[in-house]
Design an enzyme around this catalytic site. Sequence first.
Site, mmCIF file in Angstrom:
data_model
loop_
_atom_site.group_PDB
_atom_site.id
_atom_site.type_symbol
_atom_site.label_atom_id
_atom_site.label_comp_id
_atom_site.label_asym_id
_atom_site.label_seq_id
_atom_site.Cartn_x
_atom_site.Cartn_y
_atom_site.Cartn_z
ATOM 1 N N CYS A 1 -1.898 12.525 1.405
ATOM 2 C CA CYS A 1 -1.138 13.608 2.042
ATOM 3 C C CYS A 1 -1.877 14.951 2.055
ATOM 4 C CB CYS A 1 0.197 13.779 1.335
ATOM 5 S SG CYS A 1 1.233 12.327 1.473
HETATM 6 N N1 LIG Z 1 2.031 8.083 -0.246
HETATM 7 C C1 LIG Z 1 2.698 9.218 -0.317
HETATM 8 O O1 LIG Z 1 2.796 9.818 -1.387
HETATM 9 C C2 LIG Z 1 3.399 9.805 0.879
HETATM 10 C C3 LIG Z 1 4.381 10.776 0.659
HETATM 11 C C4 LIG Z 1 5.027 11.327 1.761
HETATM 12 C C5 LIG Z 1 4.679 10.925 3.036
HETATM 13 N N2 LIG Z 1 3.698 9.993 3.223
HETATM 14 C C6 LIG Z 1 3.403 9.585 4.601
HETATM 15 O O2 LIG Z 1 4.031 8.333 4.830
HETATM 16 C C7 LIG Z 1 3.232 7.527 5.703
HETATM 17 C C8 LIG Z 1 2.920 6.199 5.044
HETATM 18 O O3 LIG Z 1 2.165 6.443 3.861
HETATM 19 P P1 LIG Z 1 2.004 5.366 2.717
HETATM 20 O O4 LIG Z 1 1.381 6.087 1.575
HETATM 21 O O5 LIG Z 1 3.264 4.630 2.510
HETATM 22 O O6 LIG Z 1 0.943 4.385 3.394
HETATM 23 P P2 LIG Z 1 0.568 2.877 2.923
HETATM 24 O O7 LIG Z 1 -0.799 2.636 3.423
HETATM 25 O O8 LIG Z 1 0.871 2.720 1.464
HETATM 26 O O9 LIG Z 1 1.609 1.969 3.705
HETATM 27 C C9 LIG Z 1 1.589 1.838 5.090
HETATM 28 C C10 LIG Z 1 1.865 0.386 5.429
HETATM 29 O O10 LIG Z 1 1.959 0.280 6.857
HETATM 30 C C11 LIG Z 1 1.400 -0.964 7.237
HETATM 31 N N3 LIG Z 1 1.094 -0.895 8.661
HETATM 32 C C12 LIG Z 1 0.008 -0.347 9.269
HETATM 33 N N4 LIG Z 1 0.129 -0.478 10.609
HETATM 34 C C13 LIG Z 1 1.293 -1.105 10.852
HETATM 35 C C14 LIG Z 1 1.959 -1.518 12.024
HETATM 36 N N5 LIG Z 1 1.431 -1.273 13.232
HETATM 37 N N6 LIG Z 1 3.129 -2.170 11.910
HETATM 38 C C15 LIG Z 1 3.651 -2.420 10.681
HETATM 39 N N7 LIG Z 1 3.066 -2.043 9.526
HETATM 40 C C16 LIG Z 1 1.909 -1.397 9.605
HETATM 41 C C17 LIG Z 1 0.209 -1.119 6.325
HETATM 42 O O11 LIG Z 1 -0.191 -2.484 6.227
HETATM 43 C C18 LIG Z 1 0.775 -0.579 5.002
HETATM 44 O O12 LIG Z 1 1.341 -1.607 4.223
HETATM 45 C C19 LIG Z 1 2.021 8.389 6.029
HETATM 46 O O13 LIG Z 1 2.270 9.106 7.203
HETATM 47 C C20 LIG Z 1 1.945 9.358 4.870
HETATM 48 O O14 LIG Z 1 1.296 10.558 5.220
HETATM 49 C C21 LIG Z 1 3.073 9.402 2.162
#
Ligand SMILES: NC(=O)c1ccc[n+]([C@@H]2O[C@H](COP(=O)([O-])OP(=O)(O)OC[C@H]3O[C@@H](n4cnc5c(N)ncnc54)[C@H](O)[C@@H]3O)[C@@H](O)[C@H]2O)c1
Length: 445
Positions: free
Chosen positions: A278
């Site tokens: 992030c």
């Molecule tokens: N990790 C954090 O602390 C956090 C906090 C707030 C917001 N975010 C935001 O949330 C979003 C997700 O982050 P995350 O950390 O959970 O990512 P992550 O990589 O842990 O999880 C994302 C998942 O999406 C899947 N994916 C990718 N393309 C896909 C598709 N086309 N269809 C279905 N699944 C698909 C991936 O395989 C993965 O399992 C990002 O935008 C991030 O900036 C993350």
Amino acid sequence: MSTATETMHPLKAAIENKTALVGIVGLGYVGLPLGRAFMDAGFTAMGFDVDQTKVDRLMRGESYIGHIEGAWFAERIKQEQFVPTADMTRLAEPDAILICVPTPLSSSRDPDLSYVEATTRKIAEVLRPGQLVVLESTTYPGTTRDVMLPILQESGLREGSDFFLAYSPEREDPGNIDFSADGIPKVVGGLDAMSLELALALYSKAVVKTVPVSSCEVAEACKILENTYRSINIAMVNELKVLFDRIGLDVWEVIEAAKTKPFGFQAFYPGPGLGGHCIPIDPFYLSWVARKYEMPTRFIELAGEINTSMPRYVVQRTVEALNNVGKPLRGSKVGVLGIAYKKDVDDPRESPSFKLMELLQEGGAVISYNDPHIPTLPSMRHYHVPRLASEPMTPDYLASLDCALIATDHSAYDWDMIVRYAPLVVDTRNATKNVKDDQHKIWKA
Ligand SMILES: NC(=O)c1ccc[n+]([C@@H]2O[C@H](COP(=O)([O-])OP(=O)(O)OC[C@H]3O[C@@H](n4cnc5c(N)ncnc54)[C@H](O)[C@@H]3O)[C@@H](O)[C@H]2O)c1
């Protein structure tokens, strides 16, 4: 006699009586806790992920994220309250689809919305009347309306009457035991009044508080403001750390003192550099959009510059610390303690530890590491570090080093033991603040 729910929009009525099926797309650090919050609230959920191995592991009751219990999901699968799948044609089934896919930067550090676009296309292929789609991934203001809406419109269905579209940023803080997904207020912006009403109704069932805002763009900008605020304040204390060190002051002691002011000051802490999915990334979504408005975002760029310079500063301090005991960096054994980008998580994404290891290696150090949450070093696209395995955290390991470099202050670490057995300690987190003995071995950086 007609009841209130009979006159409601059918989706709202289904939300009210919790028969609405909730679909979560992207079963990662954000998607899994979000799904858990809805199931805890009594909804049935489907989980979609393109990564079949994640789906298989959930089916086997295994978790692939340290602080999330696989057994919990296995139980919900057994009770038919949770259905994980990699079959995107089943996106027609949920009544509400919440998208939590990655939003990284491209190699030229521009927003990479390919995951959001791919998901939206898959939804558009099967979109049916009455579905609510909500983007949760962090992104720049305008994404929901300008990128997602045109793709969904290709379905031939109309927004605001056939389907509904909203944006609600995820504020998950992985590993923070004080706040789980259901305890964090949810900001919600809708494309139109009905989209907002439905999204608010849904989230209000699963989270402690909802905060409606006037548009998707306000909700999108809100999340980026939060993360930019963090990035800039961390950069400020990082810069002050370097200055105070030259003056001979301990920045952490100064912050602890400033923190006693009951208003107008919030403490941020310096560190070895920014990490995670992030804070190092999101502000650049905003600076990208600012360029379209011909406006430079100097705060963001400056914060990025200072924060990315931190690993070099830490390595320079390590060189000074070694020099002080008559050792050159070349040939010295440096053990990096902590690879995860923050304490008590197993997430190495964007972690400054990789840059630290790379710089130490370039300087000729013999590197090793320990991280109780990361047994082997994952290969990282941008860094060239060997695929090492975590060394056991033992007196022998610590004593075998020339310097232990604390990069992440995991709760599992015994700081007294680390300082006792390591000949020299470089501490980037003020983790050793309560260690009484052998203070002369500790260098803060
Ligand atoms: N990790 C954090 O602390 C956090 C906090 C707030 C917001 N975010 C935001 O949330 C979003 C997700 O982050 P995350 O950390 O959970 O990512 P992550 O990589 O842990 O999880 C994302 C998942 O999406 C899947 N994916 C990718 N393309 C896909 C598709 N086309 N269809 C279905 N699944 C698909 C991936 O395989 C993965 O399992 C990002 O935008 C991030 O900036 C993350």
